[in-house]
Design an enzyme around this catalytic site. Structure first.
Site, mmCIF file in Angstrom:
data_model
loop_
_atom_site.group_PDB
_atom_site.id
_atom_site.type_symbol
_atom_site.label_atom_id
_atom_site.label_comp_id
_atom_site.label_asym_id
_atom_site.label_seq_id
_atom_site.Cartn_x
_atom_site.Cartn_y
_atom_site.Cartn_z
ATOM 1 N N ASP A 149 52.812 34.868 41.010
ATOM 2 C CA ASP A 149 51.670 34.750 40.090
ATOM 3 C C ASP A 149 52.040 35.287 38.705
ATOM 4 O OD1 ASP A 149 49.111 34.551 39.041
ATOM 5 O OD2 ASP A 149 48.314 36.244 40.158
ATOM 6 N N GLU A 194 46.398 34.810 30.798
ATOM 7 C CA GLU A 194 45.638 34.172 31.871
ATOM 8 C C GLU A 194 44.938 35.216 32.722
ATOM 9 O OE1 GLU A 194 46.063 33.960 35.391
ATOM 10 O OE2 GLU A 194 45.235 32.008 35.895
ATOM 11 N N GLU A 195 45.649 36.301 32.994
ATOM 12 C CA GLU A 195 45.108 37.321 33.878
ATOM 13 C C GLU A 195 44.095 38.217 33.175
ATOM 14 O OE1 GLU A 195 45.411 36.850 36.774
ATOM 15 O OE2 GLU A 195 47.451 36.663 37.549
ATOM 16 N N ASP A 223 51.123 27.148 39.944
ATOM 17 C CA ASP A 223 50.602 28.503 40.098
ATOM 18 C C ASP A 223 50.804 28.977 41.537
ATOM 19 O OD1 ASP A 223 49.442 30.866 39.278
ATOM 20 O OD2 ASP A 223 47.481 30.026 38.842
ATOM 21 N N HIS A 311 47.241 38.803 44.194
ATOM 22 C CA HIS A 311 46.587 39.901 43.474
ATOM 23 C C HIS A 311 46.671 41.241 44.206
ATOM 24 C CE1 HIS A 311 44.119 37.540 40.268
ATOM 25 N NE2 HIS A 311 45.414 37.301 40.217
HETATM 26 ZN ZN LIG Z 1 46.630 35.891 39.129
#
Ligand SMILES: [Zn+2]
Length: 366
Positions: A149, A194-195, A223, A311
């Protein structure tokens, strides 16, 4: 961001055009991904040090790790791609949940190669295959690496550019710009922020103008890739034909014994038979702002369910499956090679022979 959203997004099923999409021969597929070649696939080994491993550090915008990864990208591009590639940074600033009122700079990186003679004024005559991933990492938990990620997707895309660079040069060396054929360019967009849940504002400058968005022929977003046993659905009826083409590349590579992974489902792209697009779910991700701005041809390559490590602190190097990482690179390279009509433009593709174990030798490796 990357959260699952069930939506009633009903994109009109217009089908797609396959004009100009040229299947690669078996010999070319073997050439791209020769398992005996000592060359580029090792760059995707997380311990090799040359491409993937320098990205496997925390990369939170505004931190030294983030700057180091940016420098690594530029260094890799300058040392491995031909000078025809242009590098652009698109800068913006935004508040983030991590920083409260403080504005944090974000930098999207665009690496682009257009056919010869295609100047900015002639952009309307052009279309660009657009390949994207995000390179920043989650700010919490502290020390989060984000291997799947999206360190791996970024590395895969850069590897693909390097792998196909020579063939693109050869194709365009012979290309007759008669003004009839729309020139096909290619670009990789490495997203930042993005995060941090950045909202795309009207002022930010990813493309500067809608005409640049118009040049996107297909937006391929990678992704959460690199963990073992991914299963990637087809999300959009409108680009299902492109999904099927990528799935076909995977199937052929597996048939030719050119992939190393052994996924439980037998393949990564399992959804070619899908025909019902009502009530389609999709995964909210970097493509959504493009979707909202009218870029409808989106191919989202994201495993669903998400990898178990998503995550968490476990999204690190030890939970990567190296065979899966390399196989993604080969599959994407094959797909891009077909999209860019590169058949017949690879140096050194000669009919090869197999040894008694079914391994394949290209002549110059004997
Ligand atoms: Zn992520």
């Amino acid at each position: 961001m990357t959260r699952l959203t069930l939506s009633h997004l009903l994109l009109p099923f217009l089908g797609g055009t396959t004009a100009g999409y040229t299947t690669l021969s078996d010999d070319t597929l073997r050439h791209i991904s020769s398992p005996l070649s000592a060359s580029s696939p090792s760059e995707l080994d997380p311990f090799d040090g040359s491409l993937l491993s320098p990205i496997l550090i925390p990369r939170v915008p505004g931190t030294p790790g983030h700057a180091a990864v940016q420098a690594h990208f530029i260094n890799y591009i300058k040392s491995n791609l031909s000078p025809e590639w242009t590098i652009e940074w698109h800068n913006s600033t935004s508040k983030t949940p991590a920083t409260g009122e403080k504005l944090v700079p974000f930098q999207n990186l665009i690496i682009r190669r257009d056919p010869p003679g295609m100047t900015r004024e002639r952009e309307g005559e052009m279309e660009r295959l657009t390949l994207a991933a995000h390179y920043d990492s989650l700010y919490r938990p502290e020390g989060f690496i984000g291997a799947v990620d999206s360190a791996v997707p970024c590395a895969v895309l850069l590897w693909v550019l390097k792998e196909l660079d020579g063939a693109m040069g050869k194709r365009w060396g012979e290309w007759e710009d008669d003004g009839l054929e729309r020139g096909k360019g290619v670009q990789v967009v490495l997203f930042d922020g993005e995060e941090a849940w950045v909202q795309w504002s009207g002022e930010d400058s990813l493309y500067g103008s809608s005409s640049r968005l118009d040049t996107i022929s297909l937006f391929v977003l990678l992704d959460l890739l690199g963990a073992a046993d991914p299963t990637v659905p087809s999300f959009f009826g409108k680009t299902h034909w492109a999904y099927q083409n990528m799935a076909k590349v995977e199937e052929r590579l597996r048939g030719l014994k050119l992939l190393e992974s052994e996924p439980k489902a037998g393949r990564f792209l399992h959804d070619s038979e899908r025909s019902n697009w009502n009530f389609a779910g999709y995964v909210e991700d970097d493509h959504v702002p493009f979707l909202r701005r009218g870029v409808e041809d989106i191919l989202h390559i994201i495993p669903t369910p998400f990898p178990r490590v998503w995550h968490t602190m476990d999204d690190d190097v030890k939970n990567l499956d190296v065979a899966t990482v390399k196989d993604w690179a080969k599959i994407v390279a094959g797909f891009v090679g077909e999209w860019m009509d590169l058949e017949g433009h690879f140096e050194g593709v000669v009919p090869g022979t197999e040894d008694e174990k079914g391994r394949y030798f290209v002549k110059d490796e004997l």
